[in-house]
Design a protein around this motif. Structure first.
Motif, PDB file in Angstrom:
ATOM      1  N   ARG A  66       0.832  -1.291   0.119  1.00 33.79           N
ATOM      2  CA  ARG A  66      -0.330   0.380  -0.234  1.00 33.79           C
ATOM      3  C   ARG A  66       1.485   1.378   0.244  1.00 33.79           C
ATOM      4  N   ILE A  67       0.663   1.952  -1.080  1.00 35.42           N
ATOM      5  CA  ILE A  67       1.537   3.528  -1.280  1.00 35.42           C
ATOM      6  C   ILE A  67       0.418   4.648  -0.967  1.00 35.42           C
ATOM      7  N   CYS A  68       0.885   5.571  -0.370  1.00 34.54           N
ATOM      8  CA  CYS A  68       0.765   7.079   0.490  1.00 34.54           C
ATOM      9  C   CYS A  68       1.292   8.085  -0.328  1.00 34.54           C
ATOM     10  N   VAL A  69       1.351   8.927  -1.016  1.00 35.65           N
ATOM     11  CA  VAL A  69       1.673   9.674  -1.518  1.00 35.65           C
ATOM     12  C   VAL A  69       0.784  11.160  -0.815  1.00 35.65           C
ATOM     13  N   ILE A  70       2.359  11.954  -0.455  1.00 38.61           N
ATOM     14  CA  ILE A  70       1.492  13.193  -0.051  1.00 38.61           C
ATOM     15  C   ILE A  70       2.222  14.148  -0.815  1.00 38.61           C
ATOM     16  N   GLY A  71       1.351  15.406  -1.845  1.00 38.41           N
ATOM     17  CA  GLY A  71       1.804  15.565  -2.334  1.00 38.41           C
ATOM     18  C   GLY A  71       0.651  17.000  -3.224  1.00 38.41           C
ATOM     19  N   GLU A  72       1.123  18.042  -3.711  1.00 44.95           N
ATOM     20  CA  GLU A  72      -0.168  18.821  -4.585  1.00 44.95           C
ATOM     21  C   GLU A  72       0.317  18.585  -5.885  1.00 44.95           C
ATOM     22  N   LEU A  73      -0.937  19.545  -6.055  1.00 51.12           N
ATOM     23  CA  LEU A  73      -1.250  19.354  -8.322  1.00 51.12           C
ATOM     24  C   LEU A  73      -0.959  18.482  -9.117  1.00 51.12           C
ATOM     25  N   ALA A  74       0.196  18.470  -9.513  1.00 49.28           N
ATOM     26  CA  ALA A  74       0.577  17.439 -10.369  1.00 49.28           C
ATOM     27  C   ALA A  74       0.752  16.267  -9.720  1.00 49.28           C
ATOM     28  N   ILE A  75       1.944  16.143  -8.517  1.00 50.18           N
ATOM     29  CA  ILE A  75       2.099  15.206  -8.263  1.00 50.18           C
ATOM     30  C   ILE A  75       0.590  14.161  -7.425  1.00 50.18           C
ATOM     31  N   ALA A  76      -0.535  15.094  -6.967  1.00 48.79           N
ATOM     32  CA  ALA A  76      -1.014  14.462  -6.083  1.00 48.79           C
ATOM     33  C   ALA A  76      -2.498  13.816  -7.413  1.00 48.79           C
ATOM     34  N   GLU A  77      -2.281  14.320  -8.697  1.00 53.65           N
ATOM     35  CA  GLU A  77      -2.872  13.888 -10.114  1.00 53.65           C
ATOM     36  C   GLU A  77      -2.141  12.713 -10.535  1.00 53.65           C
ATOM     37  N   LYS A  78      -0.753  12.373 -10.451  1.00 55.36           N
ATOM     38  CA  LYS A  78      -0.633  11.142 -11.331  1.00 55.36           C
ATOM     39  C   LYS A  78      -0.181  10.260 -10.130  1.00 55.36           C
ATOM     40  N   ALA A  79      -0.745  10.585  -9.144  1.00 54.41           N
ATOM     41  CA  ALA A  79      -0.427   9.509  -8.494  1.00 54.41           C
ATOM     42  C   ALA A  79      -1.681   9.001  -8.221  1.00 54.41           C
ATOM     43  N   LYS A  80      -2.874   9.453  -8.373  1.00 54.87           N
ATOM     44  CA  LYS A  80      -4.077   9.312  -8.809  1.00 54.87           C
ATOM     45  C   LYS A  80      -3.794   8.769  -9.773  1.00 54.87           C
ATOM     46  N   GLU A  81      -3.818   8.691 -10.817  1.00 50.95           N
ATOM     47  CA  GLU A  81      -3.086   7.847 -12.500  1.00 50.95           C
ATOM     48  C   GLU A  81      -2.686   6.536 -11.794  1.00 50.95           C
ATOM     49  N   GLY A  82      -1.290   6.714 -10.576  1.00 54.78           N
ATOM     50  CA  GLY A  82      -0.222   5.339 -10.704  1.00 54.78           C
ATOM     51  C   GLY A  82      -1.478   4.290  -9.498  1.00 54.78           C
ATOM     52  N   GLY A  83      -2.327   4.675  -9.598  1.00 52.34           N
ATOM     53  CA  GLY A  83      -3.031   3.824  -8.356  1.00 52.34           C
ATOM     54  C   GLY A  83      -1.971   4.283  -7.271  1.00 52.34           C
TER      55      GLY A  83
END
Length: 219
Positions: A66-83
């Motif tokens: 399980r991966i948790c990503v903490i970030g804004e804007l483009a990073i958050a969007e790419k994290a969503k796309e990356g699952g």
């Protein structure tokens, strides 16, 4: 010299042990296959001997990390796309201040944490105490990194850790995986451990077990 270089261990040899434990201790759920490595002559009190490293396995387990990503804007969007399994923005982290129960829950539930560089001080302050005690050091997201690719890689990775005792225990797959896939994962981890402890200690014994099973010695 590494175990693989001395031809002490082979995929065929590990296959035999994996097949053996697969047929033992059947449960009504899919069990994890664990690798346990005992190390001798490793002074865990010495600086640099408390190992903590992420290893990407050649074969993916059915129990993804399980991966948790903490970030804004483009990073958050790419994290969503990356699952990514959880995406937290700065405002989400700030709202958790003082909520020890939720912070502990997040630290326990997720295996890897990717953090936008400028948010690392905030993450360190609020989540740091709970991640540190579990050895889950957050990874900074470098500039221009492919976040989607990084998440994919981490989902196929494990963390090996030596803290107060010279023993490494980690999941290398699940019993529903092909035997040879588990064996390849095991050999990858063993070889990485050999590299990490070179000049500091050596492998004394290796065991493999299922979640509810007894350890069986490989070497």
């Amino acid at each position: 010299m590494a175990l693989a270089e001395k031809k002490v261990l082979t995929i065929k040899e590990i296959n035999g042990l994996i097949d053996k434990i697969k047929n033992e201790d059947k449960k009504n759920f899919i069990q994890t296959v664990d690798l346990i490595v005992h190390i001798e002559n490793l002074d865990v009190k010495k600086e640099g001997s408390k190992l903590n490293k992420i290893i990407t396995l050649p074969n993916k387990s059915s129990k993804e990390k399980r991966i948790c990503v903490i970030g804004e804007l483009a990073i958050a969007e790419k994290a969503k796309e990356g699952g990514a399994d959880l995406i937290l923005r700065k405002s989400d982290i700030e709202k958790l201040q003082g909520n020890k129960r939720e912070l502990k829950k997040i630290a326990r539930k997720y295996d890897f944490f990717l953090v936008q560089p400028d948010l690392m001080p905030l993450v360190g302050k609020l989540l740091g105490p709970y991640l540190g005690s579990r050895g889950k050091l957050p990874e900074i997201i470098p500039p221009n990194v492919d976040v989607k690719s990084t998440i994919s890689k981490l989902k196929q990775s494990i963390r090996i850790r030596v803290k107060n005792q010279p023993v490494i225990s980690c999941g290398i797959g699940t019993e529903d995986m092909p035997t040879e896939a588990i064996s390849e994962n095991a050999l990858t981890v063993i070889n990485e451990i050999e590299k990490l402890i070179e000049g500091k200690g050596r492998i004394k014994a290796i065991y493999i077990k299922k979640t509810m099973g007894k350890p069986i010695r490989l070497r």
